[in-house]
Structures are given as C-alpha cells and as structure tokens.
Motif scaffolding. Structure first.
Motif, PDB file in Angstrom:
ATOM      1  N   ASP A   1       0.856  -1.188   0.000  1.00 22.39           N
ATOM      2  CA  ASP A   1       0.000   0.000   0.000  1.00 22.39           C
ATOM      3  C   ASP A   1       0.897   1.246   0.000  1.00 22.39           C
ATOM      4  OD1 ASP A   1      -2.383   1.381  -0.011  1.00 22.39           O
ATOM      5  OD2 ASP A   1      -2.453   1.495   2.175  1.00 22.39           O
ATOM      6  N   GLU A   2       1.487   1.533  -1.165  1.00 26.85           N
ATOM      7  CA  GLU A   2       2.552   2.547  -1.204  1.00 26.85           C
ATOM      8  C   GLU A   2       2.604   3.155  -2.612  1.00 26.85           C
ATOM      9  OE1 GLU A   2       6.484   3.999  -1.887  1.00 26.85           O
ATOM     10  OE2 GLU A   2       6.094   1.956  -2.548  1.00 26.85           O
ATOM     11  N   PRO A   3       2.801   4.501  -2.722  1.00 28.41           N
ATOM     12  CA  PRO A   3       2.668   5.174  -4.018  1.00 28.41           C
ATOM     13  C   PRO A   3       3.581   4.644  -5.131  1.00 28.41           C
ATOM     14  CG  PRO A   3       2.767   6.790  -2.239  1.00 28.41           C
ATOM     15  CD  PRO A   3       3.018   5.456  -1.613  1.00 28.41           C
ATOM     16  N   ALA A   4       4.861   4.355  -4.838  1.00 25.23           N
ATOM     17  CA  ALA A   4       5.753   3.910  -5.930  1.00 25.23           C
ATOM     18  C   ALA A   4       5.319   2.543  -6.451  1.00 25.23           C
ATOM     19  CB  ALA A   4       7.204   3.851  -5.447  1.00 25.23           C
ATOM     20  N   ILE A   5       4.795   1.723  -5.572  1.00 20.14           N
ATOM     21  CA  ILE A   5       4.334   0.400  -6.023  1.00 20.14           C
ATOM     22  C   ILE A   5       3.057   0.560  -6.847  1.00 20.14           C
ATOM     23  CG2 ILE A   5       3.368  -1.794  -5.179  1.00 20.14           C
ATOM     24  CD1 ILE A   5       5.707  -1.792  -3.180  1.00 20.14           C
ATOM     25  N   ALA A   6       2.173   1.470  -6.403  1.00 24.90           N
ATOM     26  CA  ALA A   6       0.958   1.731  -7.186  1.00 24.90           C
ATOM     27  C   ALA A   6       1.320   2.296  -8.563  1.00 24.90           C
ATOM     28  CB  ALA A   6       0.069   2.710  -6.431  1.00 24.90           C
ATOM     29  N   ARG A   7       2.362   3.145  -8.609  1.00 19.93           N
ATOM     30  CA  ARG A   7       2.713   3.800  -9.881  1.00 19.93           C
ATOM     31  C   ARG A   7       3.344   2.847 -10.879  1.00 19.93           C
ATOM     32  NH1 ARG A   7       2.840   5.115 -14.104  1.00 19.93           N
ATOM     33  NH2 ARG A   7       3.701   6.946 -15.153  1.00 19.93           N
ATOM     34  N   TRP A   8       4.204   1.951 -10.380  1.00 22.61           N
ATOM     35  CA  TRP A   8       5.045   1.183 -11.309  1.00 22.61           C
ATOM     36  C   TRP A   8       4.693  -0.292 -11.419  1.00 22.61           C
ATOM     37  CZ3 TRP A   8       6.779   4.605 -14.240  1.00 22.61           C
ATOM     38  CH2 TRP A   8       7.345   5.790 -13.780  1.00 22.61           C
ATOM     39  N   THR A   9       3.700  -0.759 -10.670  1.00 27.63           N
ATOM     40  CA  THR A   9       3.304  -2.168 -10.773  1.00 27.63           C
ATOM     41  C   THR A   9       1.786  -2.223 -10.941  1.00 27.63           C
ATOM     42  OG1 THR A   9       2.800  -2.617  -8.449  1.00 27.63           O
ATOM     43  CG2 THR A   9       5.130  -2.713  -9.067  1.00 27.63           C
ATOM     44  N   PRO A  10       1.256  -3.378 -11.349  1.00 24.23           N
ATOM     45  CA  PRO A  10      -0.206  -3.458 -11.528  1.00 24.23           C
ATOM     46  C   PRO A  10      -0.979  -3.742 -10.238  1.00 24.23           C
ATOM     47  CG  PRO A  10       0.895  -5.394 -12.482  1.00 24.23           C
ATOM     48  CD  PRO A  10       1.950  -4.580 -11.789  1.00 24.23           C
TER      49      PRO A  10
ATOM     50  N   LEU B   1      18.836  -3.468 -22.630  1.00 28.13           N
ATOM     51  CA  LEU B   1      17.627  -3.014 -23.315  1.00 28.13           C
ATOM     52  C   LEU B   1      17.548  -3.665 -24.698  1.00 28.13           C
ATOM     53  CD1 LEU B   1      15.394  -0.986 -22.661  1.00 28.13           C
ATOM     54  CD2 LEU B   1      16.893   0.813 -23.537  1.00 28.13           C
ATOM     55  N   THR B   2      16.370  -4.176 -25.055  1.00 29.00           N
ATOM     56  CA  THR B   2      16.186  -4.710 -26.408  1.00 29.00           C
ATOM     57  C   THR B   2      15.517  -3.628 -27.252  1.00 29.00           C
ATOM     58  OG1 THR B   2      13.916  -5.469 -26.095  1.00 29.00           O
ATOM     59  CG2 THR B   2      15.669  -6.981 -25.400  1.00 29.00           C
ATOM     60  N   GLY B   3      15.386  -3.869 -28.522  1.00 19.21           N
ATOM     61  CA  GLY B   3      14.713  -2.895 -29.378  1.00 19.21           C
ATOM     62  C   GLY B   3      13.235  -3.214 -29.567  1.00 19.21           C
ATOM     63  N   GLU B   4      12.669  -4.054 -28.674  1.00 25.99           N
ATOM     64  CA  GLU B   4      11.241  -4.399 -28.850  1.00 25.99           C
ATOM     65  C   GLU B   4      10.372  -3.175 -28.651  1.00 25.99           C
ATOM     66  OE1 GLU B   4       9.852  -7.971 -26.780  1.00 25.99           O
ATOM     67  OE2 GLU B   4      11.894  -8.733 -26.941  1.00 25.99           O
ATOM     68  N   PRO B   5       9.265  -3.084 -29.406  1.00 29.80           N
ATOM     69  CA  PRO B   5       8.380  -1.928 -29.247  1.00 29.80           C
ATOM     70  C   PRO B   5       7.836  -1.872 -27.823  1.00 29.80           C
ATOM     71  CG  PRO B   5       7.669  -3.348 -31.071  1.00 29.80           C
ATOM     72  CD  PRO B   5       8.781  -4.055 -30.382  1.00 29.80           C
ATOM     73  N   PRO B   6       7.655  -0.660 -27.259  1.00 27.16           N
ATOM     74  CA  PRO B   6       7.152  -0.559 -25.891  1.00 27.16           C
ATOM     75  C   PRO B   6       5.741  -1.127 -25.753  1.00 27.16           C
ATOM     76  CG  PRO B   6       7.668   1.614 -26.802  1.00 27.16           C
ATOM     77  CD  PRO B   6       7.953   0.618 -27.865  1.00 27.16           C
ATOM     78  N   ILE B   7       5.458  -1.665 -24.574  1.00 28.14           N
ATOM     79  CA  ILE B   7       4.115  -2.178 -24.253  1.00 28.14           C
ATOM     80  C   ILE B   7       3.399  -1.077 -23.471  1.00 28.14           C
ATOM     81  CG2 ILE B   7       2.856  -3.954 -22.980  1.00 28.14           C
ATOM     82  CD1 ILE B   7       5.528  -5.652 -23.287  1.00 28.14           C
ATOM     83  N   LEU B   8       2.255  -0.617 -24.006  1.00 33.36           N
ATOM     84  CA  LEU B   8       1.539   0.487 -23.367  1.00 33.36           C
ATOM     85  C   LEU B   8       0.514  -0.053 -22.388  1.00 33.36           C
ATOM     86  CD1 LEU B   8       1.039   2.685 -26.556  1.00 33.36           C
ATOM     87  CD2 LEU B   8       2.887   2.773 -24.866  1.00 33.36           C
ATOM     88  N   GLN B   9       0.478   0.541 -21.181  1.00 34.21           N
ATOM     89  CA  GLN B   9      -0.451   0.079 -20.148  1.00 34.21           C
ATOM     90  C   GLN B   9      -1.071   1.284 -19.464  1.00 34.21           C
ATOM     91  OE1 GLN B   9       1.547  -2.379 -17.291  1.00 34.21           O
ATOM     92  NE2 GLN B   9       1.055  -4.261 -18.374  1.00 34.21           N
TER      93      GLN B   9
END
Ligand code: COA
Length: 204
Positions: free
Chosen positions: A36-45, A157-165
């Motif tokens: 229950d923490e802002p950085a986890i809410a921001r960067w994880t599902p 880092l690979t050159g794969e296209p970014p995954i948008l979420q």
C-alpha cells in the motif's frame, strides 16, 4: 533440470545476504503495509489503495500460482523471516525457453541492494536450474530505480516496441530488457537468424 512444465514448489533460494522464501499466510500484515505505497501503485499493476482484502486475494493467488507450478513468487528476506520485498518469475515459454521476472522492495528497505541481489539470485536459478536461456524485464524508462536494478544485474535493453499500459496513476510504456544465458540468443540475434535464413533461401 530442463525447462519444466511445472515450476518447482516449494523452494528457498539463498545467497549474498538474501533468502528468498515462499509467502506464508501470516505475512498478511507485512504484505499489506508493503504494497500500500505510491511507488508500487505507480510502477506495478497492484490495486491501490491496497488493503487487507487485496492482501488476502494476493496471497491466495500466489499460493495457486505456486502449487499449480505456473510461477515462482517469493518473499525477499535477509534471514527467512520478515518479508522486505518480492521477486517473481512468470510467463514461462517452454519452447523459446524464456520467462519474465518482476520485483519490488518495501519503501523502508530500498537502496540496500535487495532488489539487485534478489534479481541476481532468481536469474541465476532460472538459467542454471530451470535452464531458461532468455530472461525478460518490462520497465517504464521513467522508473529509474528499476532500470538501475536491471543494469546492475547485467540486463540489456532490447529494441522491442514498448508495451503500453493504463494504470490508476497514469499510463506506462514498458521497455523490454533481456539477459541471455551462454548459448542463448538475444532478440537481435534471433531476428538476424530469421533474416539470414530468409535471404539465404532466396539466393539458393
Ligand atoms: C525498483 C525497486 C525494486 C528497487 O529496489 P532497491 O532494493 O531499492 O534497489 P537496489 O538497492 O537493489 O538498487 C540497485 C541499483 O539500482 C539503482 N537504484 C535503485 N533505486 C534507485 C533510485 N531511487 N534512484 C536511482 N537509482 C536507483 C542504483 O544504481 C542501485 O545501486 P546503488 O544503490 O549501489 O547505487 C524499488 O524502488 C521498488 O520497489 N519500486 C517500486 C516497485 C517497482 O518499480 N518495481 C519494478 C517494476 S518494473
């Protein structure tokens, strides 16, 4: 062991001042406080706010994933006791011998090398014991803490296209990072091999 249909359960991974262990029902309070923490809410599902009901559902899903053999999901500890974070391996593709890894560390325990140590430990197990040849991380480039962890563990880092979420705290654009075991192929090498076969075939 070759890449298994069912991932091993239960396991404990130990190394470099870190013990990765299975989640337990009595971790509920610590889990809720950690997630229950802002950085986890921001960067994880993770759901946010993350309360007791979310914690109970999370532990249940973790147990099902573990007993069903579809993922490895371990609490990060320094001594086998209090959980300080989590590291997980999921999305195993047995044909390509690859899988994705994710991690988080509680706000009070960051910048002590726990994420990098846990990622290194699980990556080593995935390559050595599970015989996976390519490990993947998906990271938003604005998440500099996580890209730092990836770099420190030798992911590239690979050159794969970014995954948008979409998430409750804004959109994420996830880059793919990879670590390739000896004898495995990077994404770029795989593409080159496909191209070489195709053009080689035309010439022949
Ligand atoms: C990302 C996260 C797991 C890092 O955990 P951590 O245990 O603090 O990371 P480490 O201490 O192992 O850091 C390893 C390296 O990463 C980099 N790093 C970590 N946190 C950083 C930060 N806040 N800013 C810049 N670099 C950072 C540094 O290079 C660090 O090495 P150093 O401390 O020797 O300089 C943690 O910040 C977190 O849980 N964030 C929220 C959830 C999340 O983003 N998960 C990943 C989703 S892709």
């Amino acid at each position: 062991m070759t890449t298994p249909g069912r991932l091993p359960y239960p396991i404990t991974l130990t190394g470099d001042g870190i013990i990765l262990r299975e989640w337990r029902d009595d971790d509920l309070d610590e889990l809720v406080a950690m997630l229950d923490e802002p950085a986890i809410a921001r960067w994880t599902p993770m759901p946010s706010p993350f309360g007791v009901d979310a914690g109970l559902a999370y532990l249940k899903r973790a147990r099902l994933g573990r007993t069903g053999g579809s993922r490895i999901q371990l609490a990060v500890t320094t001594d086998g006791g209090k959980p300080l974070g989590e590291v997980l391996l999921f999305g195993v593709d047995a044909g390509l011998r690859e899988a994705e890894i994710g991690y988080l560390v509680g706000a009070a325990h960051r910048r002590r090398g726990l994420a990098a140590g846990s990622l290194a430990l699980l990556s080593g197990y995935a390559r050595g014991t599970l015989r996976l040849s390519r490990l993947l991380l998906r990271i938003d480039p604005a998440n500099t803490a996580s890209t730092g962890v990836a770099r420190r563990c030798g992911y590239q880092l690979t050159g794969e296209p970014p995954i948008l979420q979409e998430g409750p705290y804004g959109p994420s654009s996830l880059d793919t990072w990879e670590q390739v075991a000896a004898g495995g192929s990077t994404r770029l090498e795989r593409l080159r091999n496909v191209a070489a076969r195709r053009y080689g075939g035309r010439r022949g």
